[in-house]
Design an enzyme around this catalytic site. Structure first.
Site, mmCIF file in Angstrom:
data_model
loop_
_atom_site.group_PDB
_atom_site.id
_atom_site.type_symbol
_atom_site.label_atom_id
_atom_site.label_comp_id
_atom_site.label_asym_id
_atom_site.label_seq_id
_atom_site.Cartn_x
_atom_site.Cartn_y
_atom_site.Cartn_z
ATOM 1 N N CYS A 225 6.046 -1.433 -0.257
ATOM 2 C CA CYS A 225 6.782 -1.460 -1.515
ATOM 3 C C CYS A 225 7.862 -2.538 -1.496
ATOM 4 O O CYS A 225 8.457 -2.843 -2.527
ATOM 5 C CB CYS A 225 7.406 -0.107 -1.795
ATOM 6 S SG CYS A 225 6.284 1.239 -1.414
ATOM 7 N N HIS B 298 7.134 0.800 -11.500
ATOM 8 C CA HIS B 298 7.069 0.391 -10.095
ATOM 9 C C HIS B 298 5.687 -0.157 -9.756
ATOM 10 O O HIS B 298 4.933 0.460 -9.018
ATOM 11 C CB HIS B 298 7.450 1.586 -9.201
ATOM 12 C CG HIS B 298 7.491 1.292 -7.742
ATOM 13 N ND1 HIS B 298 7.776 0.054 -7.217
ATOM 14 C CD2 HIS B 298 7.280 2.106 -6.663
ATOM 15 C CE1 HIS B 298 7.736 0.118 -5.886
ATOM 16 N NE2 HIS B 298 7.433 1.342 -5.534
#
Lengths: 129, 348, 392
Positions: free
Chosen positions: C93, C340
């Site tokens: 991430c 995201h």
């Protein structure tokens, strides 16, 4: 689970084999080639005890496809009595009654199936004691 | 002296009451309880199978035997629910328990008597002097088709017995077998549920084989039913073993301890072996145990055991059968049970 | 000492001179490459440069999400900039933050004049997203046993609640605040505010985390143009200066960490970043932090030194992290509300810093902002990348 990949983890998953650093005594599970504490590269194989306690846990309500028929299930971080920590499911329990600090022991269970025709994959799960 | 040096059993914690199964299919609950003498049965968790049950049972057997697992020369698991059609169950077990790799391993199948066959071969190998110890296991996660009479009984559990020559807890005095081709119950390759021949499974199959094996065993040993403190027979339900035992001359009292099917169900290959385990949990030194298994297809194995002084040293070293049977139960409703037993059609 | 540290890390002073991003969300009609190219073209146009010398693309898992690897080449090809060097960068991430850091190094070292740092993810093409994201944890010893990412952060949340008496409501306050901020961001996936009650009653995903504690599954791309400050001055365009770039790692498995309630990768990287910039936590005017789950924002704001350990929840509750509060956190809406798209996130954080520091944030503008901090995190905290940008 592709066979060679499954096969090489068997000592850890079936028998909880860990590496004990010959220099500082730190136990690595799974075994490592370098001790994270003292950087030694010399280890002896030890078998972990099966008893410990829950440090923290969650109840998985939405699982990956592989585990989606198993929900809800509990996954916990467990500290074994010899200090080693690992992640394991807590089986055979009322998921709403698990608590931090609960005593557990690790038992031999099936962890996942590789589809309808692939391998059955085994390992450790915790049960409350 | 050759016999059992360590024993262990494992039962899953999940249960379903026969009332819920009967209700699901509109059957007469009271008639089933009365006719089959079944009240509830064990159900394996979704993460349990014949292998995991065998591992836990064998772990307890090792705890009681107090031997180096490396000294075990053979491991045989008898089951009609081996998780793999091709791939031995016990290879997984030996790697989990630190047995081998210098060990003989195979999966046995003989309907409900594969477990006692595994015990017999383990015993025989030790007797032949081939090895110091051998492990025979009977375990199953039995399947009964939804709505079929078998659904009330088909349950899960297993027992493991380590045979050896030293520190024997139950000496094996006599063994025998009685076998014929009797098509009372079968499951074809690739089929999910077994089929059976209804009432033909009774008299010409179960009763005939148990009785002839039992009668022959008594004759072979020169003993009579009154010489035994305990008797245990294969338990397809609660009623059959009582009738079979009575016909051989055993009393209800002799059969009481090993008679666990009303609350456990039929653990198939793990049925009479688990009854034996319950008996060993309470037997006293010198007690004699009479045991006859039955497997459809069909055959019966007979064993006569004599309990030794060692029993008092080992029985508390692992969980006892009655404790597992009576405590920590988790009851399922029929929907949960159907999900657990994969009776619900799902997409891949 | 501070100057010594700084000189050791820095070559040329580095600037961000242009930014571009797609809207984040379910972009059904756009492919992975479409999304990246759209964001990159916007950034190039916004910066006014006539070429780029090199590019980095942050992507967590083109392979698992859409079966595409070799992302650097794919994107250079479709952006029409081949044969320039193009490299895919991966740190789960934190891939976007890592891509920006590589661009920073390449410019600081003097190796290239103008470098594009982008990030992209296409998560809605039908892959098992839970399983793909879980690949950022320990596959053999966490994921094998059935853990998921919400599950890992849920275990951190439960431990934090147990140790510091952080409340369920405090977690919810993070979501409420970030949705409010996101409602003012035209590029955000969710532009609707949520109430405390909605968060508290949302579907349970992994106890104690509910659906509204989790960042969404998103498609999106983001890109920035990086060059030296000297070059930026010549362009006569608004720019911001990169005053710190730091990174740290920790054990891949959550269970092996020294603490289950602190993210060491964050405190270690933050310590380095503050030293490089010669700043203290209190000098930072606002921050974009990796709120993949509400608990993450609470723990991260503690480990960045904005709040005392254990008081991150209270800070969310008492308004300290709201716009106008002591230190506004996630003015963009954060991962929670803005979305995201994993690989794009770290770059989108830099974009929010750029917009704030150049005074272009509209109704969510932080007044008199001089220093902004971006904290991008991989996995359950096994990697962390921090940048501090300064208005000029």
């Amino acid at each position: 689970m592709i066979s060679p990949r499954y096969h090489r983890e068997i000592p850890q998953r079936y028998r909880l084999e860990a590496g004990k650093c010959k220099q500082c005594g730190n136990i690595s599970f799974p075994p490592r080639l370098v001790c994270p504490k003292c950087k030694s590269k010399s280890f002896e194989t030890v078998q972990l005890g099966r008893e410990g306690k829950i440090l923290t846990f969650t109840i998985i309500r939405v699982g990956p496809d592989k585990f989606s028929k198993e929900t809800p299930y509990v996954v916990a971080i467990i500290e074994l009595n010899d200090g080693v920590r690992l992640t394991a499911q807590v089986s055979d329990c009322d998921v709403d009654k698990v608590a931090i600090g609960d005593k557990v022991k690790l038992v031999f269970r099936k962890i996942q199936d590789e589809g309808k025709s692939g391998l059955h994959c085994y390992g450790y799960k915790a049960v409350l004691t | 002296m050759i016999g059992i040096v360590g024993y262990g059993s494992y039962l899953p914690r999940y249960r379903i009451k026969v009332d819920l199964i009967a209700k699901q299919w509109g059957a007469d609950t009271e008639a089933i309880k009365r006719g089959l003498m079944l009240y509830e049965k064990t159900v394996p968790g979704t993460d349990e199978d014949t292998i995991t049950i065998s591992v836990e049972a064998a772990k307890y057997a090792l705890q009681r035997a107090r031997i180096d697992p490396q000294k075990i020369g053979a491991v045989y698991i008898g089951s009609e629910s081996h998780p793999y059609a091709v791939k031995p169950s016990a290879t997984i077990l030996i790697d989990a328990l630190g047995i081998g790799p210098h060990v003989h391993v195979a999966s046995y199948e003989f309907a409900c008597k594969a477990g006692t066959e595994a015990m017999y071969v383990a015993y025989s190998l030790v007797k032949a002097g081939e090895m110091e110890y051998a492990l025979g296991i009977g375990a199953d996660t039995s399947q009964g088709a939804p709505g079929d009479a078998l659904e009330y009984s088909a349950s899960a559990g297993g027992s493991a017995f380590i045979m050896g020559k030293e520190n024997v807890v139950a000496e094996i005095l006599f063994t025998n077998s009685y076998t014929s081709d009797t098509p009372d119950f079968w499951r074809r390759e690739h089929e999910f549920y077994p089929r059976h021949a209804g009432r033909f499974t009774g008299e010409p199959a179960y009763f005939k084989h148990i009785h002839n094996a039992g009668k022959n065993l008594l004759e072979k040993s020169g003993l009579s039913p009154k010489d035994f403190q305990f008797a245990v027979f294969h338990m397809p339900n609660g009623k059959f073993p009582q009738e079979a035992g009575k016909k051989l001359g055993f009393t209800k009292e002799q059969m009481e301890v090993g008679w666990i099917s009303p609350w456990m169900g039929n653990t198939y290959s793990g049925s009479s072996p688990t009854g034996l385990s319950a008996i060993l949990d309470v037997a006293k030194p010198g007690d004699k145990i009479f045991m006859v298994s039955f497997g459809s297809g069909a055959g019966s194995d007979g064993f006569i055991y004599k309990v030794t002084n060692e029993i008092d040293k080992v029985r508390d070293l692992a969980p006892k059968l009655r404790d597992m049977l009576d405590n920590d139960k988790i009851y399922l409703d029929y929907g949960e049970y159907a999900k657990f037993r994969k009776k619900i059609i799902l997409n891949e | 000492m501070l100057n010594e540290m700084k000189s050791r890390f820095a070559g040329k002073d580095v600037a961000v001179i242009g930014v571009g991003m797609t809207k984040f969300g379910e972009l059904w009609k756009k492919s992975l490459r479409d999304i990246f190219v759209e964001a990159s073209l916007k950034a190039i146009e916004n910066s006014g440069v006539d070429h780029i010398d090199s590019m980095y693309v942050g992507t967590m898992s083109g392979g698992l999400f859409v079966g595409q690897e070799h992302i650097g080449a794919v994107m250079a090809d479709y952006l029409g900039v081949a044969p320039i060097p193009a490299t895919r960068v991966e740190s789960a991430c934190a891939s976007g933050g890592a891509a920006f850091r590589q661009a920073y190094f390449e410019v600081a070292s003097g190796h290239s004049e103008i470098v594009l740092a982008g990030g992209v993810e296409k998560m809605t093409d039908g892959a098992d997203v839970t399983e793909a994201l879980a690949a950022a944890a320990d596959q053999e010893y966490e994921v094998y046993n059935g853990i998921t990412f919400p599950g890992l952060y849920a275990m951190i949340a439960r431990a934090h609640m147990h140790q510091y008496k952080t409340t369920r409501e405090q977690l919810a306050h993070v979501a409420v605040k970030n949705h409010k901020n996101g409602s003012m961001n035209p590029n955000a996936q969710f532009r609707s505010p949520v109430t405390l009650e909605q968060v508290m009653k949302a579907t349970m995903v992994a106890d104690p985390l509910r659906l509204l504690d989790c960042s969404p599954v998103s498609d999106g791309g983001a890109a920035v143009i990086v060059c030296s400050v000297d070059y930026a001055k010549k362009l006569k365009k608004p720019y911001v200066k990169v005053v710190a770039s730091a990174q740290a790692s920790d054990t891949i498995a959550l269970h092996s960490r020294e603490s289950l309630t602190a993210l060491k990768c964050v405190s270690v990287a933050a310590d380095k970043a503050y030293k490089q910039a010669g700043l203290k936590p209190s000098d930072i005017n606002f921050a974009e932090v990796h709120d993949c789950f509400t608990i993450a924002e609470i723990v991260v704001t503690e480990d960045l030194g904005f709040f005392e350990k254990g008081l991150g929840g209270a800070a969310a509750e008492n308004g300290s992290t709201a716009i106008g509060g002591k230190i506004p956190i996630n003015t963009s809406g954060g991962l929670k509300s803005k979305g995201h798209p994993v690989g794009a996130t770290g770059v989108a954080q830099i974009i929010e810093l750029y917009e704030q520091l150049t005074g272009n944030s509209g109704e969510r503008q932080v007044k008199n902002a001089k220093y902004g901090l971006a904290q991008n995190m991989g996995g359950s905290g096994a990697s962390c990348i921090i940048h501090i940008l300064e208005a000029v």
